[in-house]
Design a protein around this motif. Sequence first.
Motif, mmCIF file in Angstrom:
data_model
loop_
_atom_site.group_PDB
_atom_site.id
_atom_site.type_symbol
_atom_site.label_atom_id
_atom_site.label_comp_id
_atom_site.label_asym_id
_atom_site.label_seq_id
_atom_site.Cartn_x
_atom_site.Cartn_y
_atom_site.Cartn_z
ATOM 1 N N HIS A 123 0.834 -1.200 0.000
ATOM 2 C CA HIS A 123 0.000 0.000 0.000
ATOM 3 C C HIS A 123 0.871 1.253 0.000
ATOM 4 N N VAL A 124 1.980 1.218 0.729
ATOM 5 C CA VAL A 124 2.926 2.341 0.711
ATOM 6 C C VAL A 124 3.399 2.585 -0.722
ATOM 7 N N GLY A 125 3.746 1.529 -1.410
ATOM 8 C CA GLY A 125 4.171 1.648 -2.806
ATOM 9 C C GLY A 125 3.084 2.223 -3.695
ATOM 10 N N SER A 126 1.851 1.796 -3.467
ATOM 11 C CA SER A 126 0.725 2.324 -4.253
ATOM 12 C C SER A 126 0.523 3.813 -3.999
ATOM 13 N N LEU A 127 0.616 4.221 -2.741
ATOM 14 C CA LEU A 127 0.471 5.636 -2.410
ATOM 15 C C LEU A 127 1.559 6.465 -3.083
ATOM 16 N N ARG A 128 2.776 5.960 -3.063
ATOM 17 C CA ARG A 128 3.880 6.679 -3.706
ATOM 18 C C ARG A 128 3.674 6.761 -5.226
ATOM 19 N N SER A 129 3.196 5.678 -5.823
ATOM 20 C CA SER A 129 2.919 5.691 -7.269
ATOM 21 C C SER A 129 1.819 6.692 -7.601
ATOM 22 N N ASP A 130 0.790 6.706 -6.767
ATOM 23 C CA ASP A 130 -0.291 7.667 -6.980
ATOM 24 C C ASP A 130 0.215 9.101 -6.858
ATOM 25 N N ALA A 131 1.136 9.333 -5.940
ATOM 26 C CA ALA A 131 1.715 10.674 -5.789
ATOM 27 C C ALA A 131 2.465 11.075 -7.057
ATOM 28 N N GLN A 132 3.203 10.148 -7.628
ATOM 29 C CA GLN A 132 3.919 10.442 -8.871
ATOM 30 C C GLN A 132 2.941 10.745 -10.006
ATOM 31 N N LEU A 133 1.844 9.992 -10.052
ATOM 32 C CA LEU A 133 0.830 10.251 -11.079
ATOM 33 C C LEU A 133 0.238 11.648 -10.912
ATOM 34 N N MET A 134 -0.044 12.030 -9.679
ATOM 35 C CA MET A 134 -0.611 13.355 -9.441
ATOM 36 C C MET A 134 0.373 14.450 -9.876
ATOM 37 N N GLU A 135 1.647 14.251 -9.642
ATOM 38 C CA GLU A 135 2.644 15.225 -10.103
ATOM 39 C C GLU A 135 2.688 15.292 -11.628
ATOM 40 N N GLU A 136 2.536 14.151 -12.273
ATOM 41 C CA GLU A 136 2.501 14.129 -13.739
ATOM 42 C C GLU A 136 1.259 14.848 -14.252
ATOM 43 N N TYR A 137 0.126 14.636 -13.601
ATOM 44 C CA TYR A 137 -1.097 15.354 -13.994
ATOM 45 C C TYR A 137 -0.900 16.859 -13.844
ATOM 46 N N ALA A 138 -0.252 17.281 -12.766
ATOM 47 C CA ALA A 138 0.008 18.711 -12.558
ATOM 48 C C ALA A 138 0.873 19.255 -13.690
ATOM 49 N N ARG A 139 1.896 18.492 -14.064
ATOM 50 C CA ARG A 139 2.774 18.925 -15.156
ATOM 51 C C ARG A 139 1.979 19.074 -16.452
ATOM 52 N N ARG A 140 1.122 18.105 -16.731
ATOM 53 C CA ARG A 140 0.325 18.159 -17.960
ATOM 54 C C ARG A 140 -0.657 19.332 -17.941
ATOM 55 N N LEU A 141 -1.281 19.555 -16.808
ATOM 56 C CA LEU A 141 -2.216 20.674 -16.698
ATOM 57 C C LEU A 141 -1.507 22.004 -16.929
ATOM 58 N N ARG A 142 -0.314 22.140 -16.358
ATOM 59 C CA ARG A 142 0.447 23.383 -16.549
ATOM 60 C C ARG A 142 0.891 23.541 -18.001
ATOM 61 N N ALA A 143 1.261 22.440 -18.627
ATOM 62 C CA ALA A 143 1.646 22.498 -20.040
ATOM 63 C C ALA A 143 0.449 22.900 -20.907
ATOM 64 N N THR A 144 -0.702 22.372 -20.578
ATOM 65 C CA THR A 144 -1.908 22.745 -21.323
ATOM 66 C C THR A 144 -2.228 24.222 -21.115
ATOM 67 N N ALA A 145 -2.099 24.678 -19.870
ATOM 68 C CA ALA A 145 -2.353 26.090 -19.577
ATOM 69 C C ALA A 145 -1.394 26.980 -20.366
ATOM 70 N N ALA A 146 -0.135 26.583 -20.440
ATOM 71 C CA ALA A 146 0.849 27.369 -21.187
ATOM 72 C C ALA A 146 0.511 27.387 -22.678
ATOM 73 N N THR A 147 0.051 26.267 -23.201
ATOM 74 C CA THR A 147 -0.344 26.203 -24.609
ATOM 75 C C THR A 147 -1.542 27.107 -24.875
ATOM 76 N N LEU A 148 -2.513 27.064 -23.973
ATOM 77 C CA LEU A 148 -3.711 27.893 -24.154
ATOM 78 C C LEU A 148 -3.402 29.380 -23.989
ATOM 79 N N ASP A 149 -2.346 29.680 -23.259
ATOM 80 C CA ASP A 149 -1.978 31.080 -23.044
ATOM 81 C C ASP A 149 -1.699 31.782 -24.370
ATOM 82 N N GLY A 150 -1.177 31.045 -25.316
ATOM 83 C CA GLY A 150 -0.866 31.634 -26.612
ATOM 84 C C GLY A 150 -1.988 31.505 -27.626
ATOM 85 N N CYS A 151 -3.121 31.007 -27.194
ATOM 86 C CA CYS A 151 -4.246 30.784 -28.108
ATOM 87 C C CYS A 151 -5.318 31.850 -27.878
#
Length: 87
Positions: free
Chosen positions: A19-47
């Motif tokens: 379960h500790v491993g699963s929680l850590r994996s989920d944390a990494q996924l959430m960080e990846e989602y944050a990165r993607r959301l910020r990248a999308t926001a940056a893309t939309l900034d120029g649109c």
Amino acid sequence: MVTESPDVTSSYDTELLDHVGSLRSDAQLMEEYARRLRATAATLDGCPAAPAWSRPALERQAAACVTAAEQLRTAAEALLAHARAGD
């Protein structure tokens, strides 16, 4: 007198560590989602067709993902400490 089998305790510890491993994996996924959301926001900034609210909304969602990642890591560490205390 009731005693626990070493196999039961070992299985419980293994479950906790999994379960500790699963929680850590989920944390990494959430960080990846944050990165993607910020990248999308940056893309939309120029649109010019992007709604004005889109970038702030995506930034808030990214911040929430980062907070969730921190909370998941904290939970993983607490669970790990609990598992180690049982040793």
